[in-house]
Design an enzyme around this catalytic site. Sequence first.
Site, mmCIF file in Angstrom:
data_model
loop_
_atom_site.group_PDB
_atom_site.id
_atom_site.type_symbol
_atom_site.label_atom_id
_atom_site.label_comp_id
_atom_site.label_asym_id
_atom_site.label_seq_id
_atom_site.Cartn_x
_atom_site.Cartn_y
_atom_site.Cartn_z
ATOM 1 N N TRP A 64 -12.123 -29.398 49.415
ATOM 2 C CA TRP A 64 -10.614 -29.360 49.510
ATOM 3 C C TRP A 64 -9.952 -30.601 50.270
ATOM 4 C CZ3 TRP A 64 -10.518 -30.360 54.702
ATOM 5 C CH2 TRP A 64 -11.753 -29.712 55.543
ATOM 6 N N ASN A 65 -10.878 -31.500 50.788
ATOM 7 C CA ASN A 65 -10.575 -32.685 51.664
ATOM 8 C C ASN A 65 -9.652 -33.660 50.789
ATOM 9 O OD1 ASN A 65 -13.156 -33.148 50.843
ATOM 10 N ND2 ASN A 65 -13.263 -34.761 52.306
ATOM 11 N N LYS B 109 -14.450 -26.634 39.181
ATOM 12 C CA LYS B 109 -14.366 -25.398 40.290
ATOM 13 C C LYS B 109 -13.763 -26.167 41.581
ATOM 14 C CE LYS B 109 -14.785 -22.385 43.536
ATOM 15 N NZ LYS B 109 -14.337 -22.603 44.918
ATOM 16 N N ASP C 245 -11.886 -26.287 45.256
ATOM 17 C CA ASP C 245 -11.490 -25.481 46.124
ATOM 18 C C ASP C 245 -10.259 -24.685 45.999
ATOM 19 O OD1 ASP C 245 -12.768 -24.622 49.398
ATOM 20 O OD2 ASP C 245 -10.537 -24.668 49.144
ATOM 21 N N SER D 177 -21.060 -29.787 51.698
ATOM 22 C CA SER D 177 -22.108 -29.721 52.774
ATOM 23 C C SER D 177 -23.441 -29.985 52.176
ATOM 24 C CB SER D 177 -21.727 -28.480 53.612
ATOM 25 O OG SER D 177 -22.483 -27.369 52.920
ATOM 26 N N GLU E 192 -22.706 -35.600 46.514
ATOM 27 C CA GLU E 192 -22.172 -36.225 47.660
ATOM 28 C C GLU E 192 -22.182 -35.232 48.737
ATOM 29 O OE1 GLU E 192 -18.513 -38.117 49.648
ATOM 30 O OE2 GLU E 192 -18.882 -39.311 47.803
ATOM 31 N N GLU F 155 -22.200 -33.226 62.082
ATOM 32 C CA GLU F 155 -21.075 -33.589 61.436
ATOM 33 C C GLU F 155 -19.774 -32.885 61.916
ATOM 34 O OE1 GLU F 155 -19.470 -34.926 57.201
ATOM 35 O OE2 GLU F 155 -20.680 -33.072 57.224
#
EC number: 1.2.1.79
Length: 526
Positions: A166-167, A190, A192, A242, A263, A395
């Site tokens: 989503w970021n 797919k 978010d 994540s 990533e 993180e």
Amino acid sequence: MDTATSTSGSSASPAGLEGVTPRLTRRVAAASGKTTQTAAPFTGAPLAELPESSADDVAAAFERARAAQRSWAARSPRERAEPFVRFHDLVLSRQREILDLIQWETGKARRHAFEEVYDAAAGTLHYARHAPRLLRPRRTPGALPGATRTYHRRLPRGAVTVISPWNYPLALPVADAVPALLAGNAVVAKPDTQTSLTALWAIETAVEAGLPEDLWIPVLGRPEEIGDALIDNADYVSFTGSSAVGAEIAQRAARRLIGFSAELGGKNPAVVCADADMDWTVEGLQRASFSNAGQLCISMERIYVHDSVYDEFAERFSDAVRGMELNAAFDYSADMGSLTYRRQFERVSAHVDDARAKGAEVLAGGSPRDDVGPLFYGPTVMAGVAPTMDACASETFGPVVSLYRFFDEDEAVDAANSTDYGLNASVWTRDTARGRRLAERIESGTVNVNEGYGAAWASYGAPMGGMKRSGVGRRHGPEGLLRYTESQTVASQHYVGFGGTPGMDAQTLSTVMTAGARLMKRFRIR
């Protein structure tokens, strides 16, 4: 998209999205009739009602994608590149509507939304220009010079799953899907759910630019409902998210012996040397730490500063951070926007509160900004963050950075490498040659000298990805496209076979081949 009501300030409402949502969601593979509601981070108000896909919808999407992929793969790489050259132009010319959409879904500042627009356009054009060269068949030396002719070619894998977070809802889906498509694959994407309209806008724009239908098919839904189906139906999986989820996806992909790249997370360090240009460094690390409210895998979360300049840097950096403008305006006035999810807001608050309770010093920020919006958190600088504190090694993924003092370069390198992550890092010094030497000692997939992340990320010809728990494989560079291909070698034999001439016995053949091996070494044929 009518943006007239959403360009002037925080009083804007998402009313203009009613007509946009049905147009963008019409390509989603979702037959169940189930829907889910998203909210605007700026205000908490309802934003969009979106369809939800089922596992059966995912399987059906892969069937459609594979049917479309066969004729797409038959086109030349140059023909496949044509829609993406047009896509580049459309993204830039329509940036106002996509900037508004990104802000509504993520809550980020407009200047950080523009980074996505630029990246989606520039990264796409890079691969559209270079894909034909990267994909053309390559001649290689044959086993027997003159008698063996060998070449290898790149074949698409088939139908690829791209799971994006989503970021960065425009930049990341485009960065992973476009190379896969250029390589001749189809993509089941797919995104978010919270930020899916932005990803759907990219798909809609690509089809308008000439990408055939059913080559880039979106599905939406909860991971527990469709996550397994996305892996079990794919020929390759690209994931951004994540480290914990990446490991689970890798295990499932490994059971099917399909390719996988990811990533993942980061706890990225910056090293500020004694000779760093202080003006340049303060400005650069402010951007590197607080772009997208710190919700950036490659942002800085740890800053190591040489003792001789630590006090000056800490004071100037903290002053700059305290002066940052936070607002929910649809213009370029904000230095930082909102967090996107309530869970992320709570994680940031928990990390700061834990550090403060255990003795860390808050130099700037350190508290929510409810006066601006429900998910705003003040950009935060801390000192004295110790290993017992959550913010030290985990993180944060938010607007929080910690300062540490070091006395020599070996100490700084050891500290920078003292993490399970290795995604991105930066070094700040007037002596760039020295900076590059220092960078090479840091265990990180990318290291920037006198920049936080942009120099390496936007060098699209160079690979980008993580070491250790920060990822597998690379996006960007040749590998960013070739990971979506299978390599096939074709070798033909001429004049003389590997069994020698007719009637030659095994001992004579071994003598001839031994002499040939020595000659090839002498004349550097091998």
